[in-house]
Design a protein around this motif. Structure first.
Motif, PDB file in Angstrom:
ATOM      1  N   ILE A 273      10.439  31.710 -10.683  1.00 25.77           N
ATOM      2  CA  ILE A 273      10.656  31.439 -12.105  1.00 25.77           C
ATOM      3  C   ILE A 273      10.776  29.940 -12.348  1.00 25.77           C
ATOM      4  O   ILE A 273      10.221  29.406 -13.326  1.00 25.77           O
ATOM      5  CB  ILE A 273      11.905  32.182 -12.610  1.00 25.77           C
ATOM      6  CG1 ILE A 273      11.639  33.693 -12.656  1.00 25.77           C
ATOM      7  CG2 ILE A 273      12.329  31.664 -13.989  1.00 25.77           C
ATOM      8  CD1 ILE A 273      12.834  34.522 -13.059  1.00 25.77           C
ATOM      9  N   ILE A 274      11.498  29.245 -11.465  1.00 29.75           N
ATOM     10  CA  ILE A 274      11.649  27.795 -11.615  1.00 29.75           C
ATOM     11  C   ILE A 274      10.293  27.101 -11.558  1.00 29.75           C
ATOM     12  O   ILE A 274       9.992  26.211 -12.358  1.00 29.75           O
ATOM     13  CB  ILE A 274      12.586  27.237 -10.528  1.00 29.75           C
ATOM     14  CG1 ILE A 274      14.013  27.764 -10.733  1.00 29.75           C
ATOM     15  CG2 ILE A 274      12.585  25.707 -10.539  1.00 29.75           C
ATOM     16  CD1 ILE A 274      14.966  27.445  -9.594  1.00 29.75           C
TER      17      ILE A 274
ATOM     18  N   PRO B 223       4.444  25.378 -16.257  1.00 34.11           N
ATOM     19  CA  PRO B 223       3.268  25.814 -17.011  1.00 34.11           C
ATOM     20  C   PRO B 223       3.612  26.663 -18.230  1.00 34.11           C
ATOM     21  O   PRO B 223       2.970  26.530 -19.277  1.00 34.11           O
ATOM     22  CB  PRO B 223       2.480  26.635 -15.974  1.00 34.11           C
ATOM     23  CG  PRO B 223       2.928  26.118 -14.653  1.00 34.11           C
ATOM     24  CD  PRO B 223       4.356  25.735 -14.840  1.00 34.11           C
ATOM     25  N   VAL B 224       4.617  27.527 -18.110  1.00 35.71           N
ATOM     26  CA  VAL B 224       5.013  28.365 -19.247  1.00 35.71           C
ATOM     27  C   VAL B 224       5.456  27.491 -20.422  1.00 35.71           C
ATOM     28  O   VAL B 224       5.143  27.776 -21.588  1.00 35.71           O
ATOM     29  CB  VAL B 224       6.129  29.345 -18.839  1.00 35.71           C
ATOM     30  CG1 VAL B 224       6.736  30.009 -20.061  1.00 35.71           C
ATOM     31  CG2 VAL B 224       5.582  30.405 -17.893  1.00 35.71           C
ATOM     32  N   THR B 225       6.155  26.401 -20.129  1.00 40.29           N
ATOM     33  CA  THR B 225       6.573  25.470 -21.186  1.00 40.29           C
ATOM     34  C   THR B 225       5.364  24.890 -21.898  1.00 40.29           C
ATOM     35  O   THR B 225       5.358  24.756 -23.124  1.00 40.29           O
ATOM     36  CB  THR B 225       7.433  24.347 -20.590  1.00 40.29           C
ATOM     37  OG1 THR B 225       8.605  24.910 -19.987  1.00 40.29           O
ATOM     38  CG2 THR B 225       7.862  23.359 -21.670  1.00 40.29           C
ATOM     39  N   ASN B 226       4.325  24.529 -21.132  1.00 35.52           N
ATOM     40  CA  ASN B 226       3.102  24.016 -21.751  1.00 35.52           C
ATOM     41  C   ASN B 226       2.479  25.039 -22.690  1.00 35.52           C
ATOM     42  O   ASN B 226       2.013  24.701 -23.784  1.00 35.52           O
ATOM     43  CB  ASN B 226       2.085  23.618 -20.682  1.00 35.52           C
ATOM     44  CG  ASN B 226       2.455  22.342 -19.953  1.00 35.52           C
ATOM     45  OD1 ASN B 226       2.517  22.297 -18.731  1.00 35.52           O
ATOM     46  ND2 ASN B 226       2.705  21.285 -20.709  1.00 35.52           N
ATOM     47  N   PHE B 227       2.476  26.304 -22.276  1.00 34.17           N
ATOM     48  CA  PHE B 227       1.914  27.344 -23.139  1.00 34.17           C
ATOM     49  C   PHE B 227       2.767  27.536 -24.389  1.00 34.17           C
ATOM     50  O   PHE B 227       2.236  27.744 -25.491  1.00 34.17           O
ATOM     51  CB  PHE B 227       1.796  28.665 -22.369  1.00 34.17           C
ATOM     52  CG  PHE B 227       0.819  28.612 -21.229  1.00 34.17           C
ATOM     53  CD1 PHE B 227      -0.396  27.959 -21.351  1.00 34.17           C
ATOM     54  CD2 PHE B 227       1.110  29.216 -20.013  1.00 34.17           C
ATOM     55  CE1 PHE B 227      -1.302  27.909 -20.308  1.00 34.17           C
ATOM     56  CE2 PHE B 227       0.214  29.169 -18.960  1.00 34.17           C
ATOM     57  CZ  PHE B 227      -0.993  28.520 -19.108  1.00 34.17           C
TER      58      PHE B 227
ATOM     59  N   PHE C 249      -2.765  25.729 -17.612  1.00 34.96           N
ATOM     60  CA  PHE C 249      -3.805  26.476 -16.892  1.00 34.96           C
ATOM     61  C   PHE C 249      -4.101  25.856 -15.534  1.00 34.96           C
ATOM     62  O   PHE C 249      -4.142  26.550 -14.510  1.00 34.96           O
ATOM     63  CB  PHE C 249      -5.073  26.512 -17.750  1.00 34.96           C
ATOM     64  CG  PHE C 249      -6.245  27.155 -17.065  1.00 34.96           C
ATOM     65  CD1 PHE C 249      -6.299  28.522 -16.880  1.00 34.96           C
ATOM     66  CD2 PHE C 249      -7.300  26.378 -16.599  1.00 34.96           C
ATOM     67  CE1 PHE C 249      -7.389  29.116 -16.244  1.00 34.96           C
ATOM     68  CE2 PHE C 249      -8.387  26.956 -15.965  1.00 34.96           C
ATOM     69  CZ  PHE C 249      -8.430  28.327 -15.787  1.00 34.96           C
ATOM     70  N   ILE C 250      -4.296  24.545 -15.506  1.00 39.90           N
ATOM     71  CA  ILE C 250      -4.618  23.863 -14.245  1.00 39.90           C
ATOM     72  C   ILE C 250      -3.489  24.007 -13.245  1.00 39.90           C
ATOM     73  O   ILE C 250      -3.712  24.239 -12.058  1.00 39.90           O
ATOM     74  CB  ILE C 250      -4.938  22.380 -14.514  1.00 39.90           C
ATOM     75  CG1 ILE C 250      -6.273  22.264 -15.268  1.00 39.90           C
ATOM     76  CG2 ILE C 250      -4.993  21.585 -13.222  1.00 39.90           C
ATOM     77  CD1 ILE C 250      -6.580  20.868 -15.758  1.00 39.90           C
ATOM     78  N   ASN C 251      -2.254  23.874 -13.719  1.00 42.76           N
ATOM     79  CA  ASN C 251      -1.117  23.961 -12.800  1.00 42.76           C
ATOM     80  C   ASN C 251      -0.927  25.360 -12.238  1.00 42.76           C
ATOM     81  O   ASN C 251      -0.262  25.522 -11.215  1.00 42.76           O
ATOM     82  CB  ASN C 251       0.166  23.507 -13.499  1.00 42.76           C
ATOM     83  CG  ASN C 251       0.415  22.022 -13.338  1.00 42.76           C
ATOM     84  OD1 ASN C 251       0.866  21.564 -12.292  1.00 42.76           O
ATOM     85  ND2 ASN C 251       0.086  21.263 -14.373  1.00 42.76           N
TER      86      ASN C 251
ATOM     87  N   ASP D 240       1.620  24.039  -8.995  1.00 43.07           N
ATOM     88  CA  ASP D 240       2.586  25.129  -9.157  1.00 43.07           C
ATOM     89  C   ASP D 240       1.990  26.470  -8.742  1.00 43.07           C
ATOM     90  O   ASP D 240       2.674  27.310  -8.151  1.00 43.07           O
ATOM     91  CB  ASP D 240       3.053  25.203 -10.614  1.00 43.07           C
ATOM     92  CG  ASP D 240       3.865  23.984 -11.021  1.00 43.07           C
ATOM     93  OD1 ASP D 240       4.491  23.369 -10.153  1.00 43.07           O
ATOM     94  OD2 ASP D 240       3.861  23.651 -12.227  1.00 43.07           O
ATOM     95  N   GLY D 241       0.718  26.677  -9.078  1.00 41.01           N
ATOM     96  CA  GLY D 241       0.063  27.928  -8.703  1.00 41.01           C
ATOM     97  C   GLY D 241      -0.011  28.121  -7.199  1.00 41.01           C
ATOM     98  O   GLY D 241       0.043  29.260  -6.711  1.00 41.01           O
TER      99      GLY D 241
END
Length: 377
Positions: free
Chosen positions: A111-112, A117-121, A308-310, A318-319
């Motif tokens: 989650i961390i 990336p979730v913040t970017n979305f 997306f890239i991350n 991150d991915g």
């Protein structure tokens, strides 16, 4: 506008876009870490040497660095790029070790990592939802208002009044869906499903290619079928509906990114179309000149790109971390340190090679290599 001020404007615009977005990306990691009791040892706003800073009551050093292009957060226990435990970590007192990144459960670490990336979305969803609330949502139907004579649509036998239901097996609900699909596929053969007088039909068409230049000289290859929209439909969006519109619009843009990446990987689209930081700086300056609405929309697009890239499953990103966590969950034990080390070396090499390639593309788009060849010749 002279060349030097234009360059300065592009740099300023790029900093205004990338800096806050990367900072907020890292802020997502930071807040998720705090939620699970992980101590953040350092949060850098910018890169390079520290210009100023302070240490808060939690022991986090907040640094302001001289290169204002994003930043990073370093958690306690996150002692190497692969986030693997080290001998130094094992020697920590139990109370301190409990506050480290590596001491947390697998799902908490995931989650961390995903929080960035979730913040970017979320940023993109808020911007696009706000646009829908202010300007409404374009819901123009897929009915062909006009069919250009001699166009791929006309050659395939499509007529004004036909309602397009799917392109290439993908359903389309609005004229905007059709435009996004065709624009990414110049020169490709596609099956067009449509309805005429209540009867379902299908035809094959080769999407045409239109080469356009914008007012800044940028050249684009755009796919076109030759179908014009009917009466435009702009629907008002309420406060409660706006977030959902932001989510669906973000998902649609991400789908286009996946399509574009797939085309590059399969060779249907040249790698020269991939833009790097130099071209993105130029685009940022151009959008800033076009007004605040265009510039804020660009921020949403780049925020989606960053997220997306991350999330790509490449070690270092991150991915890549999330992929290793998934493998760990399946195996019920961590991936061997030497495997992780080589994976991250390979991922870093791939990222550096990609950065070199897009930089070469960027310089080529500004005519650097052509001019250099002329000087040498």
């Amino acid at each position: 506008m002279t060349e030097i001020p234009a360059i300065l404007l592009a740099l300023l615009a790029f900093v205004l876009v990338i800096g806050p977005l990367v900072f907020l990306h890292e802020g997502g990691h930071y807040l998720a870490g705090r939620l699970f009791g992980v101590k953040a040892e350092e949060f850098s706003i910018g890169f390079g040497r520290e210009v100023a800073g302070f240490t808060d009551k939690r022991g986090t050093r907040w640094r302001f660095s001289w290169i204002p292009l994003g930043g990073f957060v370093r958690f306690a226990g996150d002692m190497n790029p692969a986030s693997e435990p080290t001998a130094e970590w094992l020697q920590l007192p139990a109370a301190e070790r409990e506050k480290t990144f590596q001491a947390k459960k697998l799902w908490q670490r995931a989650i961390i990592v995903a929080a960035g990336p979730v913040t970017n979305f979320i940023i993109a969803i808020l911007i696009l939802g706000a646009f829908a609330l202010i300007y409404g949502q374009n819901r123009t139907p897929t009915v062909a208002g006009t069919v250009v004579e001699g166009s791929p649509a006309a050659t395939a036998g499509l007529q004004a009044g036909d309602r397009i239901t799917a392109l290439g097996g993908r359903s389309v609900d609005t004229f905007g869906d059709m435009a996004r699909y065709t624009q990414l596929r110049p020169g490709e053969r596609v099956t067009v499903a449509f309805e005429r007088d209540g009867e379902a039909r299908k035809v094959d068409a080769v999407i045409g290619t239109l080469v356009e230049r914008d007012r800044f000289g940028n050249e684009y290859r755009i796919g076109q079928l030759g179908i014009g929209p009917g009466e435009p439909v702009l629907e008002k969006v309420g406060v409660l509906e706006a977030p959902w519109v932001g989510i669906t619009t973000t998902a649609s843009i991400m789908q286009s990114m996946v399509d574009g990446l797939g085309q590059i990987i399969t060779g249907r689209r040249p790698v020269s179309e991939m833009a790097g930081p130099i071209r993105m700086a130029g685009i940022s300056g151009q959008r800033l000149m076009m007004g605040p609405t265009e510039f804020v929309f660009l921020i949403a697009l780049i925020s989606i790109n960053l997220g997306f890239i991350n999330l790509l499953p490449i070690p270092v990103l991150d991915g890549g971390h999330l992929l290793l966590y998934a493998v760990e969950a399946v195996r019920r034990k961590p991936v061997e340190p030497q495997v992780v080390e080589w994976a991250f070396r390979g991922g870093l090499a791939a990222i550096l090679a990609l950065m070199l390639m897009v930089t070469v593309n960027d310089l080529g788009s500004y005519g650097v290599w052509k001019n250099l060849a002329g000087l040498i010749g």
